[in-house]
Structures are given as C-alpha cells and as structure tokens.
Design an enzyme around this catalytic site. Structure first.
Site, mmCIF file in Angstrom:
data_model
loop_
_atom_site.group_PDB
_atom_site.id
_atom_site.type_symbol
_atom_site.label_atom_id
_atom_site.label_comp_id
_atom_site.label_asym_id
_atom_site.label_seq_id
_atom_site.Cartn_x
_atom_site.Cartn_y
_atom_site.Cartn_z
ATOM 1 N N HIS A 134 0.836 -1.209 0.000
ATOM 2 C CA HIS A 134 0.000 0.000 0.000
ATOM 3 C C HIS A 134 0.867 1.254 0.000
ATOM 4 O O HIS A 134 0.634 2.180 -0.793
ATOM 5 C CB HIS A 134 -0.908 -0.001 1.230
ATOM 6 C CG HIS A 134 -1.603 1.298 1.471
ATOM 7 N ND1 HIS A 134 -2.842 1.584 0.946
ATOM 8 C CD2 HIS A 134 -1.227 2.411 2.156
ATOM 9 C CE1 HIS A 134 -3.208 2.794 1.308
ATOM 10 N NE2 HIS A 134 -2.243 3.328 2.045
ATOM 11 N N GLU A 135 1.872 1.310 0.871
ATOM 12 C CA GLU A 135 2.729 2.488 0.957
ATOM 13 C C GLU A 135 3.509 2.701 -0.336
ATOM 14 O O GLU A 135 3.681 3.831 -0.802
ATOM 15 C CB GLU A 135 3.683 2.356 2.146
ATOM 16 C CG GLU A 135 3.010 2.314 3.505
ATOM 17 C CD GLU A 135 2.234 3.589 3.817
ATOM 18 O OE1 GLU A 135 2.516 4.634 3.211
ATOM 19 O OE2 GLU A 135 1.341 3.528 4.683
ATOM 20 N N HIS A 181 1.651 4.628 -2.977
ATOM 21 C CA HIS A 181 1.699 6.092 -2.940
ATOM 22 C C HIS A 181 2.910 6.617 -3.721
ATOM 23 O O HIS A 181 2.860 7.708 -4.287
ATOM 24 C CB HIS A 181 1.769 6.585 -1.492
ATOM 25 C CG HIS A 181 0.481 6.486 -0.743
ATOM 26 N ND1 HIS A 181 -0.689 7.042 -1.197
ATOM 27 C CD2 HIS A 181 0.175 5.900 0.451
ATOM 28 C CE1 HIS A 181 -1.667 6.803 -0.336
ATOM 29 N NE2 HIS A 181 -1.172 6.113 0.663
ATOM 30 N N GLU A 184 -5.971 7.194 -1.195
ATOM 31 C CA GLU A 184 -5.827 5.997 -0.383
ATOM 32 C C GLU A 184 -6.416 4.786 -1.094
ATOM 33 O O GLU A 184 -5.834 3.701 -1.083
ATOM 34 C CB GLU A 184 -6.505 6.191 0.979
ATOM 35 C CG GLU A 184 -5.844 7.217 1.875
ATOM 36 C CD GLU A 184 -4.462 6.796 2.345
ATOM 37 O OE1 GLU A 184 -4.041 5.659 2.067
ATOM 38 O OE2 GLU A 184 -3.791 7.617 2.991
#
Length: 255
Positions: free
Chosen positions: A122-123, A126, A181
């Site tokens: 997930h990170e 970004h 997100e």
C-alpha cells in the site's frame, strides 16, 4: 497508514502543514523545481530521518526479517526501493518519493510477514502513483519557499536542521485524500500480485489494524489518528476481499 512519530521526531520538527498550504501554493507559482532537485531534497530529508531515529543494524532480527520478506521487491516503476527498520514504539510504516521505505518495529511485532507485505505494498502504491511526491513538494514549498526562490541556475538551496526536521515529519505524516488511499490500495494489491504474493494480505492487514484500533478505544498513543483521513476501514477490507475473491484467490488461514 501513517501515524505521527511523536516519540522520535523532536518538538522543533512539529509543523502546521494545513495552515501553511496556501502559502505553499502561492510559492509554487514562483518556484520551479526539476526532478533532480526534488530527488536531492527528498534524499536529504530521508538522511535526516535516519540520523534522528534508531535504525536497526543489518544483523538485527528485525532487519533480517524485513530483508527476507521484501526479497525481490527491487523497484517500483523504475524507482529503486530500499528498506530500513526504525526501532520505535509507534505502529507505522511509510514510503518516500525516492523509494525509501521505513517500517517500525512495533508494526512488525503485531503482523505476519504477509500482512507486512500488504502494508508495504500500500505504501509503495503512494510512491508509484506519485502521491508522495506531490505531498512532499507541498511541504517543501511551505517550509522553504524563500530559500527555494533564492536558488538560481539549478543551484539547490541549503536547508536548516529545523527545516529538514519539518520535512522529515511531512514524510511520516503525509496526508492523502480518500481517493488517493483507495488508489494506493488497488496499486498495492496489483503490486503484490505481480510480485508473486497473495494480495489478500492487504485486507488481512487492515483487519489487524481495525482490531487494534477498536481495542485501543480512546487511548491511542500508538495509533493516534491513524485512520482519520482514510476511507472507512471496513469498506476497504470489503473492497480488497471482493477483488481477491473475484480473482479466485483463497483467503489464507489466520489465527
């Protein structure tokens, strides 16, 4: 999934990014930064963070475990990745525009390897979607607009220790929109699948964090506002679970 690292960032680094945002936008119109300059500032900020936080050594069990579970994760869309562990009590992980990924030991304590991969995926999303770059640029303009404006002919402005601390906190506490997100969730899902890992891990990681949040109640010293800017956690779990089911992937056994 970022929480404030209040125990590791000195008080001089605390900064009201929301209040400074308008000034940053105005400054951005007068200052043009190349990708090379942005990269230099990010690396300097990451270096400051690593110097002001307890980084686990190469032979530390936390580091050994992180290296093992991220084996094969070399880059994201051409941006090389590098991983380190901060030995702190906060439950957190974050990724920087230059591909630096920092995982906190307390997060590793409560998650399985696959769940950690879900958080990291997930990170990294970004980074791949340039969310981190945009957030960092805004923070850079807000904290060092005058210095940036005075730098000419490609010269990189020298930032003070206080400014580096402010920018370091911006990396820790990057605020992303709910749309960003959700995009990072999807990117992380695809990233794990592409690299041979079961993307169910993202949903399982969210389930673990939701459980901790519920158990913490009003006492959230380790989870301070972790979910404040994110979409509803239950909806994210449901969304990622349905994607995995649609792909015909079996949900891993959990304790």
């Amino acid at each position: 999934m970022a929480a404030l690292l209040m125990t590791a960032v000195p008080m001089s680094a605390q900064f009201n990014f929301g209040k400074a945002a308008n000034g940053a936008l105005k400054a951005a119109k007068a200052v043009t930064l190349t990708d090379e300059q942005m990269t230099a500032y990010v690396k300097e900020s990451v270096k400051w963070m690593d110097e002001h936080n307890p980084v686990c050594k190469s032979d530390d069990p936390y580091t050994v475990r992180l290296e093992k579970l991220t084996e094969g994760l070399k880059d994201v869309d051409g941006t090389p990745l590098n991983f380190k562990v901060y030995n702190v009590i906060d439950v957190n992980a974050f990724a920087c525009p230059d591909g630096s990924v920092r995982v906190f030991s307390s997060l590793m304590d409560i998650m399985t390897d696959d769940e950690l991969r879900g958080v990291i995926g997930h990170e990294i999303g970004h980074v791949g979607l340039h969310h981190s770059k945009k957030a960092y640029r805004t923070a850079l303009m807000a904290s060092a607009a005058k210095e940036l404006a005075s730098a000419t002919n490609g010269k990189v402005a020298q930032l003070t220790d206080s400014q580096l601390g402010t920018l370091g906190e911006s990396l820790l506490n990057s605020q992303f929109s709910q749309k960003q997100e959700s995009e990072a969730d999807d990117y992380g899902y695809d990233f794990l699948k592409k690299n041979g890992y079961n993307p169910w891990a993202i949903a399982l990681a969210f389930e673990k964090l939701r459980k901790i949040e519920q158990e913490a109640g009003d006492s959230r010293s380790k989870l301070d506002k972790m979910f404040s800017s994110h979409p509803d956690t239950s909806k994210r779990i449901d969304r990622m679970s349905k994607r995995a089911e649609k792909d015909g992937l079996a949900r891993p056994e959990t304790e």
